[in-house]
Design a protein around this motif. Structure first.
Motif, PDB file in Angstrom:
ATOM      1  N   MET A  21       0.835  -1.192   0.000  1.00  0.00           N
ATOM      2  CA  MET A  21       0.000   0.000   0.000  1.00  0.00           C
ATOM      3  C   MET A  21       0.866   1.236   0.000  1.00  0.00           C
ATOM      4  N   GLU A  22       0.538   2.190  -0.838  1.00  0.00           N
ATOM      5  CA  GLU A  22       1.262   3.456  -0.906  1.00  0.00           C
ATOM      6  C   GLU A  22       0.771   4.389   0.200  1.00  0.00           C
ATOM      7  N   TYR A  23       1.681   4.936   0.968  1.00  0.00           N
ATOM      8  CA  TYR A  23       1.337   5.821   2.086  1.00  0.00           C
ATOM      9  C   TYR A  23       1.670   7.280   1.807  1.00  0.00           C
ATOM     10  N   ALA A  24       2.589   7.572   0.920  1.00  0.00           N
ATOM     11  CA  ALA A  24       2.981   8.954   0.645  1.00  0.00           C
ATOM     12  C   ALA A  24       2.033   9.580  -0.367  1.00  0.00           C
ATOM     13  N   ALA A  25       1.692  10.830  -0.142  1.00  0.00           N
ATOM     14  CA  ALA A  25       0.818  11.531  -1.073  1.00  0.00           C
ATOM     15  C   ALA A  25       1.487  11.649  -2.434  1.00  0.00           C
ATOM     16  N   ALA A  26       0.729  11.320  -3.483  1.00  0.00           N
ATOM     17  CA  ALA A  26       1.284  11.354  -4.837  1.00  0.00           C
ATOM     18  C   ALA A  26       1.331  12.763  -5.393  1.00  0.00           C
ATOM     19  N   GLU A  27       0.471  13.623  -4.896  1.00  0.00           N
ATOM     20  CA  GLU A  27       0.407  14.994  -5.389  1.00  0.00           C
ATOM     21  C   GLU A  27      -0.108  15.893  -4.278  1.00  0.00           C
ATOM     22  N   GLY A  28      -0.078  17.199  -4.548  1.00  0.00           N
ATOM     23  CA  GLY A  28      -0.542  18.144  -3.546  1.00  0.00           C
ATOM     24  C   GLY A  28       0.509  19.196  -3.248  1.00  0.00           C
ATOM     25  N   ASP A  29       0.189  20.066  -2.289  1.00  0.00           N
ATOM     26  CA  ASP A  29       1.072  21.191  -1.964  1.00  0.00           C
ATOM     27  C   ASP A  29       2.207  20.814  -1.039  1.00  0.00           C
ATOM     28  N   TYR A  30       2.154  19.622  -0.438  1.00  0.00           N
ATOM     29  CA  TYR A  30       3.143  19.233   0.547  1.00  0.00           C
ATOM     30  C   TYR A  30       3.755  17.896   0.176  1.00  0.00           C
ATOM     31  N   ALA A  31       4.955  17.629   0.682  1.00  0.00           N
ATOM     32  CA  ALA A  31       5.643  16.363   0.431  1.00  0.00           C
ATOM     33  C   ALA A  31       6.055  15.744   1.755  1.00  0.00           C
ATOM     34  N   CYS A  46       1.868  30.930  19.041  1.00  0.00           N
ATOM     35  CA  CYS A  46       0.749  30.005  19.247  1.00  0.00           C
ATOM     36  C   CYS A  46       0.464  29.140  18.028  1.00  0.00           C
ATOM     37  N   ASP A  47       0.391  29.745  16.852  1.00  0.00           N
ATOM     38  CA  ASP A  47      -0.017  29.013  15.650  1.00  0.00           C
ATOM     39  C   ASP A  47       1.170  28.264  15.063  1.00  0.00           C
ATOM     40  N   ASP A  48       1.206  26.970  15.329  1.00  0.00           N
ATOM     41  CA  ASP A  48       2.363  26.162  14.927  1.00  0.00           C
ATOM     42  C   ASP A  48       2.455  25.958  13.424  1.00  0.00           C
ATOM     43  N   ARG A  49       1.442  26.285  12.671  1.00  0.00           N
ATOM     44  CA  ARG A  49       1.534  26.149  11.215  1.00  0.00           C
ATOM     45  C   ARG A  49       2.662  26.983  10.644  1.00  0.00           C
ATOM     46  N   TYR A  50       3.035  28.045  11.346  1.00  0.00           N
ATOM     47  CA  TYR A  50       4.050  28.958  10.845  1.00  0.00           C
ATOM     48  C   TYR A  50       5.457  28.597  11.327  1.00  0.00           C
ATOM     49  N   LYS A  51       5.553  27.704  12.290  1.00  0.00           N
ATOM     50  CA  LYS A  51       6.868  27.279  12.752  1.00  0.00           C
ATOM     51  C   LYS A  51       7.485  26.323  11.733  1.00  0.00           C
ATOM     52  N   LEU A  52       8.765  26.081  11.864  1.00  0.00           N
ATOM     53  CA  LEU A  52       9.390  25.102  10.984  1.00  0.00           C
ATOM     54  C   LEU A  52       8.874  23.716  11.353  1.00  0.00           C
ATOM     55  N   LEU A  53       8.349  23.010  10.371  1.00  0.00           N
ATOM     56  CA  LEU A  53       7.745  21.701  10.567  1.00  0.00           C
ATOM     57  C   LEU A  53       8.415  20.688   9.654  1.00  0.00           C
ATOM     58  N   VAL A  54       8.318  19.421  10.023  1.00  0.00           N
ATOM     59  CA  VAL A  54       8.546  18.337   9.082  1.00  0.00           C
ATOM     60  C   VAL A  54       7.178  17.720   8.838  1.00  0.00           C
ATOM     61  N   LEU A  55       6.800  17.569   7.562  1.00  0.00           N
ATOM     62  CA  LEU A  55       5.430  17.252   7.177  1.00  0.00           C
ATOM     63  C   LEU A  55       5.281  15.810   6.714  1.00  0.00           C
ATOM     64  N   PHE A  56       4.045  15.278   6.900  1.00  0.00           N
ATOM     65  CA  PHE A  56       3.767  13.893   6.548  1.00  0.00           C
ATOM     66  C   PHE A  56       2.409  13.768   5.849  1.00  0.00           C
ATOM     67  N   PRO A  57       2.277  14.337   4.636  1.00  0.00           N
ATOM     68  CA  PRO A  57       1.032  14.138   3.884  1.00  0.00           C
ATOM     69  C   PRO A  57       0.920  12.680   3.442  1.00  0.00           C
ATOM     70  N   THR A  58      -0.300  12.172   3.413  1.00  0.00           N
ATOM     71  CA  THR A  58      -0.507  10.752   3.109  1.00  0.00           C
ATOM     72  C   THR A  58      -1.385  10.568   1.874  1.00  0.00           C
ATOM     73  N   SER A  59      -1.381   9.347   1.367  1.00  0.00           N
ATOM     74  CA  SER A  59      -2.183   9.005   0.198  1.00  0.00           C
ATOM     75  C   SER A  59      -3.642   8.809   0.563  1.00  0.00           C
ATOM     76  N   PHE A  60      -3.941   8.643   1.840  1.00  0.00           N
ATOM     77  CA  PHE A  60      -5.315   8.393   2.269  1.00  0.00           C
ATOM     78  C   PHE A  60      -5.865   9.609   3.000  1.00  0.00           C
ATOM     79  N   ALA A  61      -7.158   9.758   2.965  1.00  0.00           N
ATOM     80  CA  ALA A  61      -7.809  10.843   3.698  1.00  0.00           C
ATOM     81  C   ALA A  61      -7.663  10.584   5.189  1.00  0.00           C
ATOM     82  N   GLN A  62      -7.129  11.557   5.900  1.00  0.00           N
ATOM     83  CA  GLN A  62      -6.856  11.374   7.327  1.00  0.00           C
ATOM     84  C   GLN A  62      -8.126  11.652   8.126  1.00  0.00           C
ATOM     85  N   SER A  63      -8.816  10.568   8.498  1.00  0.00           N
ATOM     86  CA  SER A  63     -10.121  10.683   9.137  1.00  0.00           C
ATOM     87  C   SER A  63     -10.042  10.828  10.644  1.00  0.00           C
ATOM     88  N   ALA A  64      -8.964  10.392  11.244  1.00  0.00           N
ATOM     89  CA  ALA A  64      -8.863  10.437  12.706  1.00  0.00           C
ATOM     90  C   ALA A  64      -7.405  10.600  13.108  1.00  0.00           C
TER      91      ALA A  64
END
Length: 887
Positions: A548-558, A648-666
């Motif tokens: 099963m592929e776990y990494a997002a194939a496309e999108g704004d993030y890798a 407060c808003d961590d979206r603006y801090k330096l992050l390491v990101l983990f977009p996935t191939s599946f919709a993250q429901s929980a």
């Protein structure tokens, strides 16, 4: 956290404490109560020369006054020496019913940011210390001035004999507060079902207007009490625990219409327990926000976590050593743990868990320099003591002339994992081989350092022996080390870099396959978990690998992308902007790794991804070498005491990101003795008054429907989990992938600057899994935090294996095990099992008892001897824990 109010930290609040204009007296329509007291201690600001006598005098001057005490237990060691008369007067005062200790923890930890075992040690050592100073003292109600709470506290408190608790912290909420819930009383129910009668932060107890540190309950104002009456709360109560350094007596002058009370007296005598509502408090209701991403806090959290892990492993190895001492009844002292050294190591580790060390790390602390400096010293001591104890015990158990490699497993399940051990002096000029119980040579490899043979031969550097060890539960396995011709040994040397800049490189074993896109900064283009098939049996990977592929194939993030807002540049910057290159590769049947170098906004970074044979866990070591001190965060903070804050808003801090191939429901995350499925739609907030829980202790996991299966039910889901080497924050939302916070720079609490000083170094792991998310993540966390421990030692016997404790039901874990004066103190935790467990302890003829968390109040447990072991049944709910004494 009165320490934050020291005049050298926050002069405005010190002045406020000395000259407060208190609210007008409430109307006399209903009786109202107030809990006053003091908070702090020898580390958290306790003026020893005058404070103790001051408290005694104020109690004598105000006989109606009652005080709750949250004073660090070690404080009284110093008070007894430096002001003995005041000390004796205080001890006598404690016998008069005017005061009670409501937080006996050794160093007042926040509770949510340390392990469950650390939490138990804080109470156990703290209670023992206070008993030493105040014989006969009892602990009935838990209350704290800071948000020192976590979801599992009901079970922990009940385990130490507490009857009640308070969830209020009205006057020092800089680092957060509890969610508002309920009325006068609730039955606070923990994750294991344990209930404790509790005064909550009332649903009507709002955050104070024009404040960023208080709720309305801090002074029993008319507005607060009127809100309580409208909510139907009879006999409402307010609270403030004053800083121990303040020169105030009673907080409300002349009582101001309220009756001073102790928490225990208030709950027992002025409330109606029959009206309490049930409150199954999730970890999401612990609304806290520290300087996550600040480099100093990150290092503190890493140091504390390393020390926690090493201390627990050292204690467990001391328990395992009981296998060689006939149940602890031998006179051979070499195999007994050094309890004095362990106790002192725990003491110093507990001090490093002090809440002040996390919220004011730059504050001065005695001769140490700053809190951060002190934590470095304390945790270094604890780690050194633990490592020394483990090495001593490994050698003591198997003395002899033969050279053996002994591998310890400190978990309660059998494990087969790749381990490494340094070869001893004198083993640099020949080849080596390893054999097990059957006499057969194991597959093993030498990790060759990048040094000359002469350096190795002259012991200037160590060679590492790598092999796959199989070790029984809470036990050990020994292997014999032999010399062979040098040409017979297998050597792993770093290979020449593969893959040119801008190309792709593959990292693969029998469980996972990763493809790194060097053209996009070395991000993960593909992550396949093998044999995790979609129902149609197909895979999205063009290579034909089943899985099963776990990494997002496309999108704004890798996946693996570093991304943050550099406010001096007024834009987001990403590691995908610059091509990366491979600088090192290792490739062997036991493990593989790739080292990638790239840049983000001109700052070089190095990532080493590694996978071991038979494991789907992908380990990553990340280092960022900062060039200067860039500003990273939502904006450049200039008004640190405003409700809206840049950190407060961590979206603006330096992050390491983990977009996935599946919709993250929980999203699920662990907490001390708990696993919590988040109820938050996202983690985004920008104000102190809007805090959402976004804390990762050991792991966070996103799950979603398997696109091939098309199922919305949990059993049809797959997931991607992240493990970290420290407590920090995470980011997640419907339009934002899971991200781990790495860096914030800029102004923080109390206007202190949080810069980068040297490189940022973190370790995390990616865990793709099927539908068994909690089991997969808990098992992975155990292996990540407590890897198999290998030692070279002497031995007279042939290779052998031994196990101290075996547990039949998956999901039951050995939370702790220690040899306490010849008694095995064994604590089990049920992380995800739904049935009882059969427990076998290899101490035949021993008596089995269940005890409380102090090791007291024993009750007999039915046990029988089976195959040279004492066997009994452990039955506890999910997230429950029990302590057993086997003697």
């Amino acid at each position: 956290m009165g320490k934050k109010h020291h005049i050298y930290v926050f002069p405005l609040l010190a002045a406020f404490a000395a000259a407060t204009v208190f609210p007008a007296a409430p109307s006399a329509e209903a009786e109202t109560y107030f809990v006053d007291g003091y908070h702090g201690g020898i580390y958290g600001h306790y003026p020893v020369e005058w404070k103790t006598q001051f408290i005694v005098d104020k109690v004598q001057e105000n006989p109606q006054w009652r005080i709750g005490l949250e004073i660090e237990p070690e404080t009284w060691d110093t008070v007894r020496v430096r002001t003995p008369q005041a000390y004796e007067a205080f001890v006598k005062m404690m016998q008069g019913g005017h005061a009670e200790f409501t937080n006996p923890t050794y160093a007042q930890p926040y509770c949510y940011n340390v392990t469950g075992e650390s939490l138990i040690r804080q109470f156990r050592y703290g209670i023992a210390k206070l008993r030493n100073h105040f014989p006969g003292i009892t602990f009935t109600t838990y209350a704290a001035e800071e948000p020192c709470f976590t979801s599992c506290l009901p079970a922990v408190l009940k385990g130490f004999g507490f009857k009640y608790a308070s969830l209020k912290c009205p006057n020092t909420c800089w680092g957060g507060y509890m969610a508002a819930y309920g009325g006068q009383l609730v039955n606070w129910i923990g994750p294991d079902g344990t209930s404790i009668l509790t005064v909550p932060r009332y649903a009507c107890e709002e955050l104070e207007a024009k404040s960023v540190w208080q709720t309305t309950a801090w002074g029993n104002s008319r507005k607060y009490l009127d809100a309580c009456r409208r909510a139907g709360i009879e006999n409402p109560v307010g609270m403030t625990y004053q800083d121990a350094g303040w020169r105030n007596g009673p907080w409300l002058k002349d009582g101001r219409g309220s009756v001073y009370t102790l928490w225990t007296d208030y709950i027992a005598n002025h409330t109606d327990p029959s009206k309490a509502t049930d409150y199954r408090m999730p970890q999401d209701d612990v609304l806290v926000n520290l300087m996550w991403g600040g480099q100093v806090l990150q290092r503190i959290a890493q140091q504390v976590r390393q020390a926690e892990n090493r201390m627990l492993m050292a204690e467990k190895m001391g328990a395992i050593a009981m296998l060689a001492t006939k149940g602890g009844r031998t006179k051979d002292k070499s195999t007994e743990p050094d309890r004095a050294a362990i106790d002192e190591a725990w003491r110093q580790l507990m001090l490093a868990q002090h809440h002040d060390s996390w919220i004011v790390p730059y504050n001065g602390l005695w001769h140490f320099g700053t809190w951060a400096d002190a934590i470095g010293q304390w945790t270094n001591f604890a780690v050194g003591a633990a490592d020394g104890e483990m090495a001593r015990l490994a050698s003591a158990v198997t003395p002899g002339d033969r050279v053996m490699v002994k591998v310890f497993n400190t978990q309660g399940i059998a494990r087969t994992e790749v381990v490494q051990v340094e070869l001893p002096d004198g083993w640099g000029d020949s080849g080596v081989a390893l054999s097990g119980r059957d006499g057969k040579t194991l597959e093993s490899y030498i990790v060759e350092p990048n040094k000359s043979f002469d350096d190795i031969k002259n012991n200037k550097v160590k060679r590492l022996l790598t092999f796959k060890a199989t070790v029984p539960p809470l036990g050990y396995a020994t292997y014999r080390l032999s010399r062979v011709a040098r040409e017979e040994e297998k050597v792993i040397a770093p290979a020449a870099p593969r893959g040119e800049e801008g190309k792709e490189i593959v990292l693969e074993n029998d469980r996972v396959r990763l493809i790194f896109d060097l053209g996009r900064g070395g991000t993960v283009k593909s992550l396949i978990l093998k044999d995790e098939r979609r129902k149609d049996g197909k895979t999205k990977d063009k290579s034909g690998v089943d899985g099963m592929e776990y990494a997002a194939a496309e999108g704004d993030y890798a996946m693996g992308e570093l991304r943050g807002y550099f406010y001096d540049e007024d834009c987001f910057r990403s590691s995908t902007e610059t091509p990366a290159r491979v600088t090192a590769v290792t490739d062997s049947p036991l493990g593989k790794s790739v080292t990638i170098e790239g840049e983000i906004a001109g700052h070089p970074f190095t990532q080493t991804y590694a996978i071991a044979s038979g494991s789907s866990r992908v380990d990553c070591d990340l280092r960022i070498d900062w060039q200067g001190n860039p500003g990273i965060g939502e904006y450049k903070e200039r008004h640190w005491n405003h409700d809206r804050r840049a950190f407060c808003d961590d979206r603006y801090k330096l992050l390491v990101l983990f977009p996935t191939s599946f919709a993250q429901s929980a999203l699920t995350k662990d907490a001390p003795f708990d696993v919590c499925r988040s109820r938050n739609e996202n983690t985004f907030f920008s104000r102190w008054s809007e805090i959402k829980h976004n804390i990762i202790l050991n792991w966070v996991d996103v799950t979603g429907g398997n696109s091939g299966a098309g199922s919305r039910e949990p059993e049809g889901w797959i997931g991607l989990g992240i493990l970290t080497d420290h407590t920090t924050s995470y980011v997640h939302g419907a339009d934002h992938p899971l991200g781990l916070t790495l860096q914030y720079t800029g102004q923080g609490l109390w206007g202190r600057n949080y810069p980068v000083k040297g490189p940022t170094q973190v370790r995390f792991a990616i865990v793709p899994h099927g539908a068994d998310g909690v089991a997969a993540m808990e098992n992975a966390a155990d292996e990540f935090n407590e890897p198999l421990q290998a030692f070279v030692c002497g031995g007279d016997n042939e290779p052998s294996v031994a196990s101290l404790c075996e547990i039949s039901a998956p999901g039951y874990r050995v939370s702790s095990a220690a040899n306490e004066n010849g008694t095995l103190a064994l604590r089990l935790y049920n992380s995800h099992a739904d049935q009882p467990a059969k427990v076998s302890v290899s101490l035949p003829g021993a008596e089995v008892l269940e005890t409380d968390l102090m090791g007291e109040n024993p009750s007999a447990v039915e046990a029988k001897e089976e195959r040279k072991s004492e066997t009994f049944t452990a039955d506890m709910p999910r997230h429950g824990f029990r302590t057993f004494a086997v003697r």
